[in-house]
Design a protein around this motif. Structure first.
Motif: not given
Length: 116
Positions: A12-16
């Motif tokens: 999902c890419g939320a962390c990046e």
């Protein structure tokens, strides 16, 4: 201890964008020590490893987001808890038992990458 992203990652890419060290990369993307840090050119890391901060490093994963353990400080020096784990919708950002580090070591890495 660094954080690792498990294979339960849904990409999902939320962390990046939450990582203050720019230690999180999309699967198959090369990474650099210089990304999001004050490091440039030839440096000796706190662990004694000699690298060029500007050189591209091999991706740790080709399929899912991953965290460079050399850059991960569990957000110490920035936040009270690892931000990747705080925002992960599937709880796949967990402590990496292969990279156990003390609070002192993590804060040393943080000061090394961000001396300002």
């Amino acid at each position: 201890m660094a954080i690792i992203i498990t294979d339960e990652c849904i990409n999902c890419g939320a962390c990046e964008p939450e990582c203050p060290n720019t230690a999180i990369y999309e699967g198959a993307d090369e990474w650099r020590y210089a990304d999001g840090t004050s490091l440039e050119g030839d440096v000796v890391l706190p662990n004694g490893k000699e690298v060029n901060a500007d050189d591209a490093q091999e991706p740790i994963s080709d399929e899912i987001y991953y965290i460079s353990p050399d850059k991960c400080t569990e957000c110490m020096g920035f936040h009270e808890e690892p931000q990747c784990a705080a925002v992960c919708p599937v709880d796949c950002c967990v402590p990496d038992d292969d990279h156990v580090e003390s609070e002192e070591v993590l804060l040393g890495k943080q000061r090394f990458m961000h001396p300002e």
